[in-house]
Design a protein around this motif. Structure first.
Motif, PDB file in Angstrom:
ATOM      1  N   GLN A 188     -94.816 -32.422  72.043  1.00 28.83           N
ATOM      2  CA  GLN A 188     -93.850 -34.022  72.374  1.00 28.83           C
ATOM      3  C   GLN A 188     -93.262 -34.520  71.491  1.00 28.83           C
ATOM      4  O   GLN A 188     -92.930 -35.956  71.518  1.00 28.83           O
ATOM      5  CB  GLN A 188     -95.121 -35.128  72.361  1.00 28.83           C
ATOM      6  N   SER A 189     -92.574 -33.790  70.189  1.00 26.83           N
ATOM      7  CA  SER A 189     -91.799 -33.982  69.068  1.00 26.83           C
ATOM      8  C   SER A 189     -90.511 -34.517  69.721  1.00 26.83           C
ATOM      9  O   SER A 189     -89.687 -33.485  70.423  1.00 26.83           O
ATOM     10  CB  SER A 189     -92.057 -33.125  68.135  1.00 26.83           C
ATOM     11  N   TYR A 190     -89.572 -36.127  70.230  1.00 24.82           N
ATOM     12  CA  TYR A 190     -89.182 -36.083  70.202  1.00 24.82           C
ATOM     13  C   TYR A 190     -87.739 -36.247  69.661  1.00 24.82           C
ATOM     14  O   TYR A 190     -86.744 -35.353  69.683  1.00 24.82           O
ATOM     15  CB  TYR A 190     -88.869 -37.698  70.967  1.00 24.82           C
ATOM     16  N   GLN A 191     -87.580 -35.401  68.579  1.00 19.96           N
ATOM     17  CA  GLN A 191     -86.637 -34.963  67.077  1.00 19.96           C
ATOM     18  C   GLN A 191     -86.411 -33.463  67.640  1.00 19.96           C
ATOM     19  O   GLN A 191     -85.700 -33.307  67.570  1.00 19.96           O
ATOM     20  CB  GLN A 191     -87.090 -35.597  65.992  1.00 19.96           C
ATOM     21  N   TYR A 192     -87.196 -32.876  68.119  1.00 18.63           N
ATOM     22  CA  TYR A 192     -87.297 -31.480  68.474  1.00 18.63           C
ATOM     23  C   TYR A 192     -86.632 -31.211  69.746  1.00 18.63           C
ATOM     24  O   TYR A 192     -85.848 -30.674  69.886  1.00 18.63           O
ATOM     25  CB  TYR A 192     -88.669 -30.921  68.719  1.00 18.63           C
ATOM     26  N   ARG A 193     -86.915 -32.435  70.699  1.00 26.27           N
ATOM     27  CA  ARG A 193     -86.344 -32.229  71.738  1.00 26.27           C
ATOM     28  C   ARG A 193     -84.458 -32.221  71.476  1.00 26.27           C
ATOM     29  O   ARG A 193     -83.924 -31.971  71.896  1.00 26.27           O
ATOM     30  CB  ARG A 193     -86.557 -33.569  72.763  1.00 26.27           C
ATOM     31  N   LEU A 194     -84.715 -33.302  70.659  1.00 28.90           N
ATOM     32  CA  LEU A 194     -83.141 -33.887  69.990  1.00 28.90           C
ATOM     33  C   LEU A 194     -82.505 -32.656  69.591  1.00 28.90           C
ATOM     34  O   LEU A 194     -81.512 -32.623  69.856  1.00 28.90           O
ATOM     35  CB  LEU A 194     -83.018 -34.814  69.504  1.00 28.90           C
ATOM     36  N   ILE A 195     -82.706 -31.847  68.876  1.00 28.08           N
ATOM     37  CA  ILE A 195     -82.555 -30.969  68.398  1.00 28.08           C
ATOM     38  C   ILE A 195     -82.006 -30.082  70.166  1.00 28.08           C
ATOM     39  O   ILE A 195     -80.740 -29.316  69.364  1.00 28.08           O
ATOM     40  CB  ILE A 195     -83.021 -30.203  67.500  1.00 28.08           C
ATOM     41  N   GLU A 196     -83.342 -29.248  70.209  1.00 22.64           N
ATOM     42  CA  GLU A 196     -82.375 -28.656  71.843  1.00 22.64           C
ATOM     43  C   GLU A 196     -81.365 -29.317  72.313  1.00 22.64           C
ATOM     44  O   GLU A 196     -80.534 -28.098  72.679  1.00 22.64           O
ATOM     45  CB  GLU A 196     -83.796 -28.760  72.477  1.00 22.64           C
ATOM     46  N   PHE A 197     -81.340 -30.199  73.054  1.00 19.61           N
ATOM     47  CA  PHE A 197     -79.868 -30.972  73.369  1.00 19.61           C
ATOM     48  C   PHE A 197     -79.215 -31.327  72.516  1.00 19.61           C
ATOM     49  O   PHE A 197     -77.970 -30.521  72.559  1.00 19.61           O
ATOM     50  CB  PHE A 197     -80.448 -32.823  73.459  1.00 19.61           C
ATOM     51  N   ALA A 198     -78.575 -31.234  71.220  1.00 17.74           N
ATOM     52  CA  ALA A 198     -77.703 -31.387  69.967  1.00 17.74           C
ATOM     53  C   ALA A 198     -77.087 -29.829  70.411  1.00 17.74           C
ATOM     54  O   ALA A 198     -75.753 -29.723  70.262  1.00 17.74           O
ATOM     55  CB  ALA A 198     -78.085 -31.985  69.287  1.00 17.74           C
ATOM     56  N   LEU A 199     -78.071 -29.070  70.121  1.00 17.75           N
ATOM     57  CA  LEU A 199     -78.178 -27.005  70.015  1.00 17.75           C
ATOM     58  C   LEU A 199     -77.573 -26.548  72.086  1.00 17.75           C
ATOM     59  O   LEU A 199     -76.712 -25.699  72.443  1.00 17.75           O
ATOM     60  CB  LEU A 199     -78.795 -26.051  69.970  1.00 17.75           C
ATOM     61  N   GLY A 200     -77.806 -27.340  72.949  1.00 15.37           N
ATOM     62  CA  GLY A 200     -77.631 -27.212  74.269  1.00 15.37           C
ATOM     63  C   GLY A 200     -78.455 -26.357  75.627  1.00 15.37           C
ATOM     64  O   GLY A 200     -78.685 -26.562  76.577  1.00 15.37           O
ATOM     65  N   TYR A 201     -80.194 -26.581  74.661  1.00 16.43           N
ATOM     66  CA  TYR A 201     -80.718 -26.440  76.147  1.00 16.43           C
ATOM     67  C   TYR A 201     -81.386 -27.900  76.051  1.00 16.43           C
ATOM     68  O   TYR A 201     -81.985 -28.895  75.330  1.00 16.43           O
ATOM     69  CB  TYR A 201     -82.315 -25.562  75.127  1.00 16.43           C
ATOM     70  N   LYS A 202     -80.587 -28.912  77.617  1.00 17.17           N
ATOM     71  CA  LYS A 202     -80.949 -29.660  78.023  1.00 17.17           C
ATOM     72  C   LYS A 202     -82.287 -29.491  79.389  1.00 17.17           C
ATOM     73  O   LYS A 202     -82.127 -28.482  79.677  1.00 17.17           O
ATOM     74  CB  LYS A 202     -80.110 -30.346  78.708  1.00 17.17           C
TER      75      LYS A 202
END
Length: 281
Positions: A126-140
């Motif tokens: 559930q780490s939202y910061q990890y999701r933000l990293i994925e989004f920043a790298l392109g995994y949406k």
């Protein structure tokens, strides 16, 4: 008698000792808040290890996002050297997060079982910061946002990040600005959808790698991106092996498939053309 380090320090007249009207180190870093945030829900000794490792990792992820966001802005502005510095820093941060798994893996399965039930449904998944990293790298992944509906501010942050161009999107835009014939649909595409690859991007990167001197900045950008993805995959692998070592193939506390999920994401590539061209060169 030989003086100790503390005695020598007291001999230095320049050391400031009166902080009645001055800010202290602890106040600047808000250590009272940070060091009082390890609230164990069980009486087990190793729960402190579990909490601290995850809190430290979240702090490193905060810095990673700080640098990635700035790097995206620098690439958009054509300030490549600034972007390279920030991406180099990201890889150093990633090495620290990877080593955190080595510390956590000193906890045995029996020790974790002593307090695992105290976590309830809470999970690193559930780490939202990890999701933000994925989004920043392109995994949406828009479906994942449902997890964060409890916190409207976090949900809005993720929703906004979902629709922003990733670092690879702006790298592709940089290829276009350099004169490469990039598919125009990519430049105005729906950024909430994970990029799947394109022949024009593949051809552009291949040209960059075949004439490094001419496209030195783009070549460096490509290698910095590969560095970031390489380190992230190493983090994912260490995460997967640590989880397997401690809980085997049990379902995660948040309901994920645990090791099986972590193995699956190892197959995902953020910058596909940069990996494929290595076979073609």
């Amino acid at each position: 008698m030989k003086k100790g380090i503390s005695d020598l320090n007291l001999d230095n007249e320049n050391i400031h000792t009166d902080f009645k009207k001055e800010m202290t180190y602890g106040e600047y870093l808000h250590l009272d808040q940070i060091l009082s945030s390890q609230d164990r829900l069980s009486g087990h000794h190793d729960e402190m290890l579990f909490i601290v490792i995850h809190q430290v990792s979240e702090l490193w992820m905060k810095l990673t996002l700080h640098e990635l966001t700035a790097a995206i802005g620098a690439i958009e502005a054509g300030e490549m050297q600034s972007a390279f510095k920030k991406l180099a820093r990201v890889t150093k941060i990633q090495s620290q997060i990877i080593q955190a798994w080595d510390v956590l893996s000193t906890m045995t399965p029996a020790e974790y079982l002593e307090f695992r039930d105290s976590l309830g449904k809470a999970s690193g998944f559930q780490s939202y910061q990890y999701r933000l990293i994925e989004f920043a790298l392109g995994y949406k992944s828009s479906h994942i946002l449902k997890i964060y509906e409890k916190d409207a501010e976090v949900h809005a942050l993720l929703q906004n990040a979902l629709n922003q161009p990733s670092i690879y999107d702006v790298a592709i835009q940089a290829l276009s600005k350099a004169g490469f014939a990039i598919n125009p649909e990519l430049l105005t595409r729906d950024f909430s959808v994970t990029y799947a690859g394109d022949p024009t991007v593949e051809a552009a990167w291949e040209a960059v790698y075949r004439d490094v001197d001419k496209y030195w900045d783009l070549y460096q950008l490509a290698e910095k991106l590969v560095d970031v993805e390489d380190w992230l995959q190493q983090w994912r692998f260490r995460h997967m092996k640590t989880v397997e070592r401690i809980i085997g193939f049990k379902t995660g506390t948040g309901g994920s498939s645990g090791v099986n999920y972590l193995r699956h994401v190892l197959d995902h590539r953020f910058f596909p053309e940069l990996w494929d061209l290595r076979t073609k060169l």
